[in-house]
Each structure stands twice: as C-alpha cells, then as structure tokens.
Design an enzyme around this catalytic site. Sequence first.
Site, PDB file in Angstrom:
ATOM      1  N   CYS A  31      39.516  11.596  61.749  1.00  0.00           N
ATOM      2  CA  CYS A  31      38.824  11.164  62.820  1.00  0.00           C
ATOM      3  C   CYS A  31      39.466  11.650  64.134  1.00  0.00           C
ATOM      4  O   CYS A  31      40.797  12.065  63.923  1.00  0.00           O
ATOM      5  CB  CYS A  31      39.002   9.732  62.911  1.00  0.00           C
ATOM      6  SG  CYS A  31      38.430   8.711  61.278  1.00  0.00           S
ATOM      7  N   ARG A  37      37.535  17.139  63.343  1.00  0.00           N
ATOM      8  CA  ARG A  37      38.376  16.232  62.439  1.00  0.00           C
ATOM      9  C   ARG A  37      37.461  15.189  61.896  1.00  0.00           C
ATOM     10  O   ARG A  37      38.041  14.487  61.121  1.00  0.00           O
ATOM     11  CB  ARG A  37      39.177  15.493  63.564  1.00  0.00           C
ATOM     12  CG  ARG A  37      40.162  16.400  64.502  1.00  0.00           C
ATOM     13  CD  ARG A  37      41.190  15.340  65.220  1.00  0.00           C
ATOM     14  NE  ARG A  37      41.645  14.615  64.646  1.00  0.00           N
ATOM     15  CZ  ARG A  37      43.070  14.754  63.940  1.00  0.00           C
ATOM     16  NH1 ARG A  37      43.656  16.150  64.095  1.00  0.00           N
ATOM     17  NH2 ARG A  37      43.662  13.899  63.381  1.00  0.00           N
ATOM     18  N   TRP A  86      35.493  10.331  60.226  1.00  0.00           N
ATOM     19  CA  TRP A  86      35.576  10.712  58.894  1.00  0.00           C
ATOM     20  C   TRP A  86      35.915   9.565  58.010  1.00  0.00           C
ATOM     21  O   TRP A  86      36.965   9.120  58.112  1.00  0.00           O
ATOM     22  CB  TRP A  86      36.354  11.891  58.729  1.00  0.00           C
ATOM     23  CG  TRP A  86      36.318  12.498  57.224  1.00  0.00           C
ATOM     24  CD1 TRP A  86      35.563  13.646  57.049  1.00  0.00           C
ATOM     25  CD2 TRP A  86      37.130  12.342  56.239  1.00  0.00           C
ATOM     26  NE1 TRP A  86      35.509  13.931  55.844  1.00  0.00           N
ATOM     27  CE2 TRP A  86      36.543  13.037  55.339  1.00  0.00           C
ATOM     28  CE3 TRP A  86      38.027  11.442  55.714  1.00  0.00           C
ATOM     29  CZ2 TRP A  86      37.019  13.175  53.707  1.00  0.00           C
ATOM     30  CZ3 TRP A  86      38.344  11.353  54.508  1.00  0.00           C
ATOM     31  CH2 TRP A  86      38.031  12.155  53.537  1.00  0.00           C
ATOM     32  N   ASN A 102      42.589   6.251  63.928  1.00  0.00           N
ATOM     33  CA  ASN A 102      42.586   7.439  62.943  1.00  0.00           C
ATOM     34  C   ASN A 102      43.539   7.018  62.146  1.00  0.00           C
ATOM     35  O   ASN A 102      44.506   6.897  62.362  1.00  0.00           O
ATOM     36  CB  ASN A 102      42.932   8.479  63.706  1.00  0.00           C
ATOM     37  CG  ASN A 102      43.142   9.859  62.902  1.00  0.00           C
ATOM     38  OD1 ASN A 102      43.703  10.631  63.302  1.00  0.00           O
ATOM     39  ND2 ASN A 102      42.688   9.705  61.658  1.00  0.00           N
ATOM     40  N   GLY A 103      43.125   6.993  60.796  1.00  0.00           N
ATOM     41  CA  GLY A 103      44.306   6.494  59.740  1.00  0.00           C
ATOM     42  C   GLY A 103      43.767   5.406  58.726  1.00  0.00           C
ATOM     43  O   GLY A 103      42.626   5.514  58.778  1.00  0.00           O
ATOM     44  N   GLU A 119      40.097  31.612  46.741  1.00  0.00           N
ATOM     45  CA  GLU A 119      40.047  31.184  48.037  1.00  0.00           C
ATOM     46  C   GLU A 119      38.524  31.650  48.250  1.00  0.00           C
ATOM     47  O   GLU A 119      37.840  31.072  48.974  1.00  0.00           O
ATOM     48  CB  GLU A 119      41.161  32.099  49.008  1.00  0.00           C
ATOM     49  CG  GLU A 119      40.817  32.159  50.459  1.00  0.00           C
ATOM     50  CD  GLU A 119      40.895  30.678  50.983  1.00  0.00           C
ATOM     51  OE1 GLU A 119      41.096  29.764  50.503  1.00  0.00           O
ATOM     52  OE2 GLU A 119      40.277  30.634  52.226  1.00  0.00           O
ATOM     53  N   LYS A 136      35.719  29.205  49.718  1.00  0.00           N
ATOM     54  CA  LYS A 136      35.152  29.139  50.832  1.00  0.00           C
ATOM     55  C   LYS A 136      33.330  29.214  50.597  1.00  0.00           C
ATOM     56  O   LYS A 136      32.748  28.550  51.418  1.00  0.00           O
ATOM     57  CB  LYS A 136      35.123  30.856  51.510  1.00  0.00           C
ATOM     58  CG  LYS A 136      36.523  31.087  52.145  1.00  0.00           C
ATOM     59  CD  LYS A 136      36.740  30.249  53.391  1.00  0.00           C
ATOM     60  CE  LYS A 136      37.297  29.170  53.148  1.00  0.00           C
ATOM     61  NZ  LYS A 136      38.629  28.830  53.125  1.00  0.00           N
ATOM     62  N   GLU A 151      32.523  25.471  49.929  1.00  0.00           N
ATOM     63  CA  GLU A 151      32.680  24.350  51.037  1.00  0.00           C
ATOM     64  C   GLU A 151      31.774  24.464  52.211  1.00  0.00           C
ATOM     65  O   GLU A 151      31.163  23.652  52.813  1.00  0.00           O
ATOM     66  CB  GLU A 151      34.252  24.240  51.750  1.00  0.00           C
ATOM     67  CG  GLU A 151      34.555  25.588  52.344  1.00  0.00           C
ATOM     68  CD  GLU A 151      36.047  25.261  52.637  1.00  0.00           C
ATOM     69  OE1 GLU A 151      36.596  24.079  52.767  1.00  0.00           O
ATOM     70  OE2 GLU A 151      36.821  26.403  52.700  1.00  0.00           O
ATOM     71  N   HIS A 210      38.477  33.638  27.584  1.00  0.00           N
ATOM     72  CA  HIS A 210      38.890  32.395  27.068  1.00  0.00           C
ATOM     73  C   HIS A 210      38.158  31.391  27.318  1.00  0.00           C
ATOM     74  O   HIS A 210      38.359  30.219  27.354  1.00  0.00           O
ATOM     75  CB  HIS A 210      40.386  32.081  27.323  1.00  0.00           C
ATOM     76  CG  HIS A 210      41.439  33.321  27.312  1.00  0.00           C
ATOM     77  ND1 HIS A 210      41.935  33.344  25.828  1.00  0.00           N
ATOM     78  CD2 HIS A 210      41.905  34.258  27.728  1.00  0.00           C
ATOM     79  CE1 HIS A 210      42.344  34.528  25.778  1.00  0.00           C
ATOM     80  NE2 HIS A 210      42.728  35.105  26.869  1.00  0.00           N
ATOM     81  N   LYS A 224      38.508  18.699  59.214  1.00  0.00           N
ATOM     82  CA  LYS A 224      39.653  20.063  59.501  1.00  0.00           C
ATOM     83  C   LYS A 224      41.007  19.532  58.992  1.00  0.00           C
ATOM     84  O   LYS A 224      41.770  20.113  58.445  1.00  0.00           O
ATOM     85  CB  LYS A 224      39.417  20.414  60.682  1.00  0.00           C
ATOM     86  CG  LYS A 224      40.409  21.578  60.983  1.00  0.00           C
ATOM     87  CD  LYS A 224      39.905  22.876  60.502  1.00  0.00           C
ATOM     88  CE  LYS A 224      40.591  24.140  60.704  1.00  0.00           C
ATOM     89  NZ  LYS A 224      40.463  25.027  59.691  1.00  0.00           N
TER      90      LYS A 224
HETATM   91  C1  F6R Z   1      39.548  25.084  53.142  1.00  0.00           C
HETATM   92  C2  F6R Z   1      40.451  24.204  54.157  1.00  0.00           C
HETATM   93  C3  F6R Z   1      41.292  23.038  53.407  1.00  0.00           C
HETATM   94  C4  F6R Z   1      42.602  23.098  53.980  1.00  0.00           C
HETATM   95  C5  F6R Z   1      43.444  21.996  53.250  1.00  0.00           C
HETATM   96  C6  F6R Z   1      45.043  22.142  53.894  1.00  0.00           C
HETATM   97  O1  F6R Z   1      38.708  26.037  54.034  1.00  0.00           O
HETATM   98  O2  F6R Z   1      40.310  24.326  55.354  1.00  0.00           O
HETATM   99  O3  F6R Z   1      41.356  23.573  51.909  1.00  0.00           O
HETATM  100  O4  F6R Z   1      43.359  24.454  53.721  1.00  0.00           O
HETATM  101  O5  F6R Z   1      42.917  21.078  53.661  1.00  0.00           O
HETATM  102  O6  F6R Z   1      44.927  21.919  55.298  1.00  0.00           O
HETATM  103  P1  F6R Z   1      46.368  22.337  56.050  1.00  0.00           P
HETATM  104  O7  F6R Z   1      46.539  23.898  55.924  1.00  0.00           O
HETATM  105  O8  F6R Z   1      45.786  22.078  57.641  1.00  0.00           O
HETATM  106  O9  F6R Z   1      47.400  21.497  55.505  1.00  0.00           O
END
Ligand code: F6R
Length: 615
Positions: free
Chosen positions: A2, A27, A75, A101-102, A488, A492, A495, A511, A610
């Site tokens: 949030c 957020r 969120w 937020n929380g 990774e 990407k 998501e 395997h 984020k």
């Molecule tokens: C993927 C992504 C998330 C963050 C994860 C950790 O694209 O953005 O997987 O990498 O939530 O976030 P941070 O790096 O902010 O601790």
Amino acid sequence: MCGIVGYIGNREAYPIILNGLKRLEYRGYDSAGVALYDGSDIQLSKTQGKVADLEKKVSKEISTKGTLGIGHTRWATHGVPNDINSHPHYSNSGDLVIIHNGIIENYAAIKKELSNRGYTFKSDTDTEVLVNLIEEIKKQHKVKLGKAVQIALNQVVGAYAIAVFDRKKPDEIVVAKLGSPLAIGIGDNEFFVASDATPFIEFTNNAIYLEDEEMAIVRRNKEVKVRKIKDDSLVDPYIQELKLNLEQIEKGGYEHFMLKEIYEQPSVIKDTYRGRLLAEQGIVKLGGLEDYIQKFTHADRIIIVACGTSWHAGLVAEYMFEDLARIPVEVEYASEFRYRNPIITEKDVVIAISQSGETADTLAAIKLAKEKGAFVYGVCNVVGSTISRETHSGTYTHAGPEIGVASTKAFTTQITVLMMIALRLAKEKGTLSQRDYMLHLNELSRIPGHVEEALRSDDKIQEIAAIFKDASNFLYLGRGYNFPVALEGALKLKEISYIHAEGYPAAEMKHGPIALIDEQMPVVVIAVNSNHYEKVVSNIEEIKARKGKIIAVVTEGDTTVKELADYIMEVPKTPETLTPLVTTIPLQLLSYHIAVLLGKNVDQPRNLAKSVTVE
Ligand code: F6R
C-alpha cells in the site's frame, strides 16, 4: 504494501494527493481512495481499481476543495479488494479518518472487544478496527488525537505506517510508523506525508524518515514534533536532504517504466561502480566494506538472504564469492531462513539484498541474524530504507528509483555491487592472480558498453516475442553462473505475461522436466561461452531430439548453437563470471515484449506490488 500520502498546508491538497498516489501505485493498485477536509466536513471517495478509476469517481462524487487531505493506494491483505475495504476508513462517529499500510495482527481480538462496546464495522479490514480503537481511547481517556493514537499503537501487534486526522480538529495529521516506511516532507509552512519521497519531490528536498515506533504530529504552519510511541519521549529528527529529481521518477518518453529501466542499465551500472571501481589503478573501494573486510575474510561462511529477483542476484553472488574469493556461501530465501531456526554464529557474515530495502521477510531475517551475533551487510537500492538502516554496514546500488514492478535494473546493479565485493575480498585474500584480478576490473568497467550492445537486438527480440507470445509454458535453462539467470528469466515472464515458466539448471532437465518437451514447448537456453559450453550444447541436442523449440542466448560470433537453435539472441563476449550482466538483458526484453503483445499491464502486473512489506 500500500501507498499512503497526505498533505497539510496552504495549497489545494487534492492534486498533490492524486499525483502522489499515481507515483505510489507501484506499492499496490487494487483500490484507492482519498479523504479531504473541505473547510467544514470530510469529503471521502474510494473505489476498487486503480488511481485513474478513483480520479473519475472523485470528479462525480465529491468536492475536491481543501488544504488538508490523505490518500491511499491499496494492495489487499485483510479483506478482498472492493469499494468498502478500500481506504480511507472512518471511525464510527465519522470524526476520524485513517489510511494504513501494514497489518494489525491482533485486530480480531480488538474487534471483538470493540463490538462488545457497540462498535460496528462496515469493512473486513484491520484498519477500520484500528481507527475505532483510536476513537474509543480518545473518548475513554478524554485525550487528544495524538495521545489516543499513541495509546492505541501500544496495544496493537503488527506493522503500520498510518496517517489519521480528526474533522473536529482539522489542523493536524497524526502519523506513525512500525515496519512500513513513512517520510515527512517539510515545505514552507506545509507538510507532506508519504510512503516514500516521490509524491513531494517537486515541492521540497527536505524530509524526515520516521524510525520504527516513532510518531509525529504534523500541524499546519508549525514544527513537526516526533515522539517515541513507547515512552512518549521527544526525538530530535534528522532532516535528510533528498537527491531525487522529477525526471528520475517519470517515464522519459518510454511507453513503460519497465522498458525505461531496462534501457537505463548501461548508465546505472556505471553509477553503481562510479568512484568505487578504478580499473586502471587496480582498485575496488566500497566505503561500507573497507572497515569490515576482516569480518568477511575471517568468516566461516557468508549467508545471503533475499527474496525474488534479489534472491536470484544472491545466487549469482554464490558463484562469484566461492569462485573468486573462495568463501563458502549459502543463499537463503529470507522467508524460509527466518522461520527455520537456522544455525548462525558470530563467525557468519550475512548479506541482505533488497531493492526496496523494505521487504518484511528480509528485514526479519536480518533481525534474527543480528540477534544471533552475525555481522549483517546490506545491498540496497533505496537510500535511507529500513534495511539499509537495520544492517551494520552496506553498499547502495545507486540504480535510481525502480518503478516498474518487475525488477530489472535492480538485478544487474545488485550483481555489479556483489561482484565488486567478491573482487575486493579476492584481492584481500589473494585468491585471484593479479592478472585475473585486473582482467575482471577491466571487464567489469566494459559491461555498460556490452549491455548497450545487447539492447541493440531489441527489434529482433520483439520478433521472437511475436512468434511465441501464445505459448502456455516456457522452460528456461542455464548452467553455472547462468543458472540463476534462467530462474530470473522465467520469473520475469511469469510475473508480467502470466505465462507459466520454469527455470532449471540445464543438466537437471533429464531428471524430470524433459518430459514436458514437445513441439509446443519453447525452451530458452543460455548458451554463452563458458566452462559448460559443450555440455549446454548437448542439452540443446536433447531438446531438439524431442522437438522442443529452442531460443538460445549466445555469444556474438557463435556458430555451433546458431546451427542448432531455432532462434538466437546474441550478447557480447565477456568473462563467464560477468555473463549474467549481459545474458539477463535479452531475457528482460523477451518478457517485456511478450507481455506488451498480450496486452498485459507491464508496469503493474496483477496481484503484485513493488515492495512486499508484509510477510
Ligand atoms: C520480481 C520482483 C520481486 C522482488 C522481491 C524482493 O521482479 O520484483 O521478486 O525482487 O519482492 O524485493 P526487494 O528486492 O525490494 O527486497
């Protein structure tokens, strides 16, 4: 999760709040709302959906006049995303209004108690419980809002950044923080409150970042008073000068933040090593590391804790630290580490990696490691973030604000920092020959140019994306340093395009995952120059024999894989240890283009946010 924002001053609050919410939408973006004081009463509007939906609703529903207001982009944690569960929330009397937020963990017990006293609740949220607890305390103890907030917060368990005001005393906003971030922007007779500084960057460069368990009363035309929530003691707040500028938080002509951030990588990688990597002089110098080199070189092992993309950067670091500096490394999901009673001693060094510096699980892992006596080093992007303050020392990545929810430049700049740490430790321990050490320094300083070159394949990658956009599954394979890159790449794609994708070490395929391969299955294989090149070629043959479609990331000039693969994406040659910094680029672009072609919301993928400030 949030985003929260508030304003009190002499300007119209609504445009500032609305714009602030747009900047904080990274957020959370499943609902949004505002509450404004129009001079005689509160005007409140909220809706499920994005800030743009709120903007439409507000224009039909309420007056936007007023110089005091708060806003929220959500969120969901407690209660599904809908209009009623959206913030702000009123107290039962309608006097108090709050954004949060929380998570309030003990909300159910408090709700029961308040219900017994006759309180009713419209929403399913913990936040509505909190605002009514504040109201009840205010009544019972006959105290002002600030005091009531303080007493209430001493009764709740959980995490919060809150902003609350009282329509009967519309000259102050009370804010408080524990576990979720809260910045107060200090203008000329005006104040801003927000989850980060982006909502007020064009108005002021001065901000106070509240520490955990601190609260502040922000009064019109007065000084901000910061207090400890626990014992009411006054705190002399540190006013930080912000280095952000507006351009950094805007799209700058790109269609999406994600694309802008992918294209920023050559320059931000340079920013990451600027002044720290002096290749010609053979020097790597990281301010936060120099005083603690012995901690690392004498450590029994390094434990890396992180989540998501940052965890993938940690996996790359495992290869680097073991290979170059010969220090044993374990890489842990912060969320697992914190709950599995790990064995940690004073001889362990823990590195916490986090773009946002606010990830709840990573933060909890840090606290646990510190309790057990380990030295904790942070690799964060957001300056002044909670993790950067909780760690004993650390290095910032200097990637600039990353707004696209899918992490891109954070990953490559984290790897750049981690490589510099590995090289500095290798130098100290003498585990690399001078020749190899110098080669690495030189090659690392050439990475921005290589990334620029890799970006030139964008058009070709877009064509490949168009061919595969309707696939339902993807496999990503890599070995050694490029195994984490495969993970990774798959993350990407998942998501932002919602296509199922799995990353695997290429040799693990036989395997199990090989059973998935048929003519429908695109397999992205990272097959650049490395110690495993021939082995990866064999893995490609195995896929080909089962009619899988091969999209290979290869080193420029490669001929062997080019013959075998259906499509290739070329990257410049660099030592194997540095290949993740270039092989990642085409995978980012491939995911981006597939998601755009599918019409997905690239910067704000569904269900994500984020920074994950809840566990
Ligand atoms: C993927 C992504 C998330 C963050 C994860 C950790 O694209 O953005 O997987 O990498 O939530 O976030 P941070 O790096 O902010 O601790």
